[in-house]
Design a protein around this motif. Structure first.
Motif, short mmCIF file in Angstrom:
data_model
loop_
_atom_site.label_atom_id
_atom_site.label_comp_id
_atom_site.label_asym_id
_atom_site.label_seq_id
_atom_site.Cartn_x
_atom_site.Cartn_y
_atom_site.Cartn_z
N HIS A 1 -2.73 -15.43 -3.04
CA HIS A 1 -1.60 -15.53 -2.10
C HIS A 1 -0.49 -14.55 -2.49
O HIS A 1 0.05 -13.84 -1.64
N ALA A 2 -0.18 -14.50 -3.77
CA ALA A 2 0.90 -13.61 -4.24
C ALA A 2 0.58 -12.14 -3.95
O ALA A 2 1.47 -11.37 -3.56
N ASP A 3 -0.67 -11.75 -4.12
CA ASP A 3 -1.06 -10.35 -3.87
C ASP A 3 -1.06 -10.02 -2.37
O ASP A 3 -0.74 -8.90 -1.98
N ALA A 4 -1.46 -10.98 -1.54
CA ALA A 4 -1.60 -10.72 -0.11
C ALA A 4 -0.30 -10.89 0.67
O ALA A 4 -0.09 -10.22 1.70
N ALA A 5 0.58 -11.76 0.22
CA ALA A 5 1.79 -12.10 0.97
C ALA A 5 2.64 -10.90 1.39
O ALA A 5 3.17 -10.90 2.52
N PRO A 6 2.80 -9.86 0.56
CA PRO A 6 3.62 -8.73 1.00
C PRO A 6 3.08 -8.01 2.25
O PRO A 6 3.81 -7.26 2.89
N PHE A 7 1.84 -8.26 2.60
CA PHE A 7 1.22 -7.59 3.75
C PHE A 7 1.22 -8.44 5.02
O PHE A 7 0.70 -8.02 6.05
N LEU A 8 1.82 -9.63 4.97
CA LEU A 8 1.78 -10.53 6.12
C LEU A 8 2.41 -9.96 7.39
O LEU A 8 2.03 -10.33 8.49
N ASP A 9 3.36 -9.06 7.23
CA ASP A 9 3.99 -8.46 8.40
C ASP A 9 3.83 -6.94 8.42
O ASP A 9 4.62 -6.22 9.01
N HIS A 10 2.78 -6.45 7.77
CA HIS A 10 2.51 -5.01 7.71
C HIS A 10 2.23 -4.46 9.10
O HIS A 10 1.67 -5.15 9.96
N SER A 11 2.58 -3.23 9.33
CA SER A 11 2.35 -2.61 10.65
C SER A 11 0.88 -2.31 10.91
O SER A 11 0.46 -2.23 12.06
N ASP A 12 0.08 -2.16 9.87
CA ASP A 12 -1.35 -1.88 10.04
C ASP A 12 -2.09 -3.20 10.30
O ASP A 12 -2.05 -4.11 9.47
N PRO A 13 -2.77 -3.31 11.44
CA PRO A 13 -3.43 -4.57 11.77
C PRO A 13 -4.47 -5.01 10.74
O PRO A 13 -4.60 -6.20 10.46
N PHE B 1 -14.74 5.78 5.38
CA PHE B 1 -13.80 4.78 4.86
C PHE B 1 -12.37 5.20 5.15
O PHE B 1 -11.52 4.39 5.45
N ILE B 2 -12.09 6.49 5.07
CA ILE B 2 -10.73 6.98 5.22
C ILE B 2 -10.29 6.95 6.68
O ILE B 2 -9.14 6.75 6.97
N GLU B 3 -11.22 7.14 7.61
CA GLU B 3 -10.87 7.17 9.03
C GLU B 3 -10.34 5.83 9.54
O GLU B 3 -9.42 5.78 10.32
N THR B 4 -10.96 4.75 9.12
CA THR B 4 -10.67 3.45 9.69
C THR B 4 -10.51 2.41 8.60
O THR B 4 -11.33 2.33 7.70
#
Length: 92
Positions: free
Chosen positions: A60-72, A8-11
Motif C-alpha cells: 500500500h505504501a509503495d502504490a499509494a503515491p500513484f493513486l491519482d497519477h495522470s497515467d492510467p 515495453f517502452i511504447e505502452t
C-alpha cells in the motif's frame, strides 16, 4: 498486425509484474528488469512484489503515491494494489 512486436517502452500496461514473464523464484530479477526500463513501473512492480510476499502495508505504501497519477496504467495499478492490500489488512 502479426508482424508488430510489442514494445515495453511504447505502452505501459497495468500491473506490470503480473503482465511480465518471469521464471519461478526470480521475482526480484523481474522487478529489477521492469525498473531498468521504466522507473515508475518499477515502483508499481515493487508494490506488487510486496503484496505477493504477504507484505500488504508495504504494498500500500509503495502504490499509494500513484493513486491519482495522470497515467492510467499507473493509476489503475495503484488502485488495484491498494484495494487488495486494504482488504488483506481488514480495511474494507
Amino acid at each position: 498486425m502479426a508482424d508488430r512486436i510489442y514494445s515495453f517502452i511504447e505502452t505501459r500496461l497495468p500491473m506490470p509484474l503480473v503482465s511480465a514473464t518471469a521464471e519461478p523464484g526470480k521475482l526480484d530479477e523481474a522487478v529489477a528488469a521492469i525498473a531498468a526500463r521504466d522507473a515508475e513501473l518499477g515502483r508499481i512492480a515493487q508494490a506488487e512484489a510486496h503484496y505477493f510476499r504477504g507484505q500488504p502495508e508495504e504494498a500500500h505504501a509503495d502504490a499509494a503515491p500513484f493513486l491519482d497519477h495522470s497515467d492510467p496504467a499507473l493509476r489503475i495499478s495503484a488502485n488495484f494494489i491498494c484495494a487488495y492490500a486494504d482488504l488483506t489488512l481488514g480495511k474494507i
